[in-house]
Design a protein around this motif. Structure first.
Motif: not given
Ligand code: SAH
Length: 226
Positions: A68-70, A96, A98, A104, A119-120, A124, A146-147, A163, A222
């Motif tokens: 989702t978008i926050s 950041e 995610g 964001q 971003e994983r 996306l 992987d953040g 996020a 994740r």
């Protein structure tokens, strides 16, 4: 007449964005720089065209890949907490976790010197890059990974924002925070339990301090990348 998609018309117009900003103000967001940045970033560019009419509602929306978008209020609240009322000082170097659709990251890029976003989900990240193209943001780097490992090659960071909600904050993130820096992340209040809240961590020369803020609902952090 041609109107660029970023500029927006009708329910994606500047007036609609201004109304969103007024609602954020009414809900308690006080940081004028955050409000200004959110008034500038065209959130409708970050959701599918079918959802554009809802882009300025104060709600999370689907962006594909079960993500989702926050919610705008939560984006504003988290960035406001990171800035700690330092109105004239930019955020410095921000990480950041995610990227999602990139919304964001676009807001952060207006308030920070440099933004790194991880971003994983590869699909996306491709979407985020295409959403952001029109905005021509020069101080944002996006990374597929992987953040939970942070980004050691760019550390230390003046601010870190997640996020996605972790059961327990990954140790790498704390260790990549600069002295004087702040980290904000949704965390499970008790590991394994359903309840999440925002956790704000500050690093000083003598160690870390921790403060629990509002209850929230985020997608899970994740492991690994796909
Ligand atoms: N920042 C986005 C919100 C994205 S939702 C916005 O502006 O609205 C959270 C994102 O975190 C999802 O895209 C999800 O894939 C991603 N994510 C979850 N775990 C992750 C991890 N370990 N590393 C990097 N990204 C992760």
């Amino acid at each position: 007449m041609t109107v660029s998609r970023a500029h927006g018309i009708g329910f994606t117009s500047q007036r609609t964005r201004d109304r969103m900003v007024e609602r954020l103000r009414a809900k308690g967001i006080r940081d004028e720089a955050v409000l200004a940045a959110m008034g500038e970033v065209p959130r409708h560019l970050f959701v599918d065209e079918a959802l554009a009419s809802r882009a300025y509602e104060d709600t999370a929306l689907p962006i594909g890949f079960e993500q989702t978008i926050s919610q705008p209020f939560v984006v504003a609240l988290m960035i406001q907490a990171l800035r700690a009322g330092r109105n004239d000082v930019p955020l410095g170097k921000v990480l950041e976790i995610g990227t999602g659709c990139g919304y964001q990251a676009a807001v952060l890029s207006r308030l920070a010197k440099e933004v790194y976003s991880i971003e994983r989900i590869g699909g996306l990240l491709t979407k985020a890059r295409s959403n952001l193209r029109e905005l021509r943001i020069a101080n944002l780097r996006m990374v597929h990974g992987d953040g939970a490992n942070g980004l050691p090659e760019a550390a230390p960071f003046d601010a870190i924002i997640s996020a996605a909600a972790a059961q327990v904050l990954p140790v790498a993130l704390k260790s990549q925070l600069a002295v004087g820096g702040r980290l904000i992340a949704p965390l499970h209040v008790s590991a394994g339990g359903p309840d999440q809240a925002l956790c704000l961590i500050e690093r000083s020369a003598s160690g870390f301090s921790e403060q629990w803020l509002d209850p929230v609902r985020f997608v899970p952090l994740r492991a690994g990348k796909q």
